[in-house]
Scaffold this motif. Structure first.
Motif, mmCIF file in Angstrom:
data_model
loop_
_atom_site.group_PDB
_atom_site.id
_atom_site.type_symbol
_atom_site.label_atom_id
_atom_site.label_comp_id
_atom_site.label_asym_id
_atom_site.label_seq_id
_atom_site.Cartn_x
_atom_site.Cartn_y
_atom_site.Cartn_z
ATOM 1 N N LYS A 33 0.827 -1.213 0.000
ATOM 2 C CA LYS A 33 0.000 0.000 0.000
ATOM 3 C C LYS A 33 0.858 1.259 0.000
ATOM 4 O O LYS A 33 0.567 2.214 -0.709
ATOM 5 N N ALA A 80 -2.117 5.656 -5.537
ATOM 6 C CA ALA A 80 -3.539 5.307 -5.482
ATOM 7 C C ALA A 80 -4.060 4.804 -6.824
ATOM 8 O O ALA A 80 -4.870 3.880 -6.877
ATOM 9 N N ARG A 100 -3.744 0.942 -7.294
ATOM 10 C CA ARG A 100 -4.303 -0.004 -6.325
ATOM 11 C C ARG A 100 -5.328 -0.925 -6.965
ATOM 12 O O ARG A 100 -5.390 -2.109 -6.645
ATOM 13 N N GLU A 101 -6.140 -0.418 -7.878
ATOM 14 C CA GLU A 101 -7.072 -1.285 -8.594
ATOM 15 C C GLU A 101 -6.312 -2.269 -9.481
ATOM 16 O O GLU A 101 -6.717 -3.419 -9.627
ATOM 17 N N ARG A 130 -8.702 -6.033 -0.901
ATOM 18 C CA ARG A 130 -9.673 -5.052 -1.366
ATOM 19 C C ARG A 130 -9.882 -3.971 -0.312
ATOM 20 O O ARG A 130 -9.861 -2.782 -0.614
ATOM 21 N N HIS A 131 -10.029 -4.403 0.921
ATOM 22 C CA HIS A 131 -10.242 -3.455 2.011
ATOM 23 C C HIS A 131 -9.002 -2.581 2.251
ATOM 24 O O HIS A 131 -9.101 -1.353 2.309
ATOM 25 N N GLU A 132 -7.856 -3.212 2.393
ATOM 26 C CA GLU A 132 -6.625 -2.476 2.723
ATOM 27 C C GLU A 132 -6.168 -1.545 1.594
ATOM 28 O O GLU A 132 -5.607 -0.483 1.853
ATOM 29 N N GLU A 142 -8.192 -0.140 -0.390
ATOM 30 C CA GLU A 142 -9.288 0.809 -0.549
ATOM 31 C C GLU A 142 -9.891 0.766 -1.955
ATOM 32 O O GLU A 142 -10.165 1.791 -2.574
ATOM 33 N N GLY A 183 -13.042 0.109 -4.035
ATOM 34 C CA GLY A 183 -14.478 0.143 -3.775
ATOM 35 C C GLY A 183 -15.173 -1.140 -4.182
ATOM 36 O O GLY A 183 -14.693 -1.894 -5.027
#
Length: 133
Positions: A72, A77, A80-81, A109-111, A113, A115
């Protein structure tokens, strides 16, 4: 750590989730590194070293969350996907997802972020790519 290493850590983490890094998973990782534009500037000869570094970090202390935190921190950002999509592809390589892989994808998915809607679209795309006739 750069974004290449973070993406590789993500794939290695998913491959190792069920404690069995299969040939199919390793082949998918190799294909991803060899074909996706995000890796065009990556020196594939670094892959074994990067994978070993990930495994070493995973075996220390709170390994899973240390690796995810490292991923992370290293990823902008906007990637991340991409990391989540690569994780899904590696998990799907064996045609059957283990409970460990499913749980790890949920944690990622949570860490990272990602959606719910975006994750669902990524997961559906993975399912379509890995479908067997």
């Amino acid at each position: 750590m750069n974004h290449h290493a973070a993406l590789i850590y993500t794939m290695v983490l998913v491959s190792a989730a069920d404690r069995d890094m299969t040939d199919r998973e390793l082949a998918v990782i190799g294909d991803i590194i060899g074909h996706l534009p995000i890796f065009h500037e990556y020196d594939a000869e670094q892959l074994p070293r990067t994978a070993q570094e990930c495994a070493a970090l995973l075996s220390e202390g709170d390994g899973l969350y240390d690796v995810i935190g490292t991923i992370k921190e290293a990823l902008p950002a906007k990637l991340r996907e991409t990391a989540y999509a690569l994780a899904c592809d590696v998990a799907a390589a064996d045609e059957q997802l283990s409970q460990e892989e499913l749980r790890l994808l949920e944690i990622l998915r949570h860490e990272l972020e990602v959606g719910r809607l975006e994750a669902a679209a990524i997961e559906r795309g993975t399912r379509a790519r890995f479908m067997i006739a």
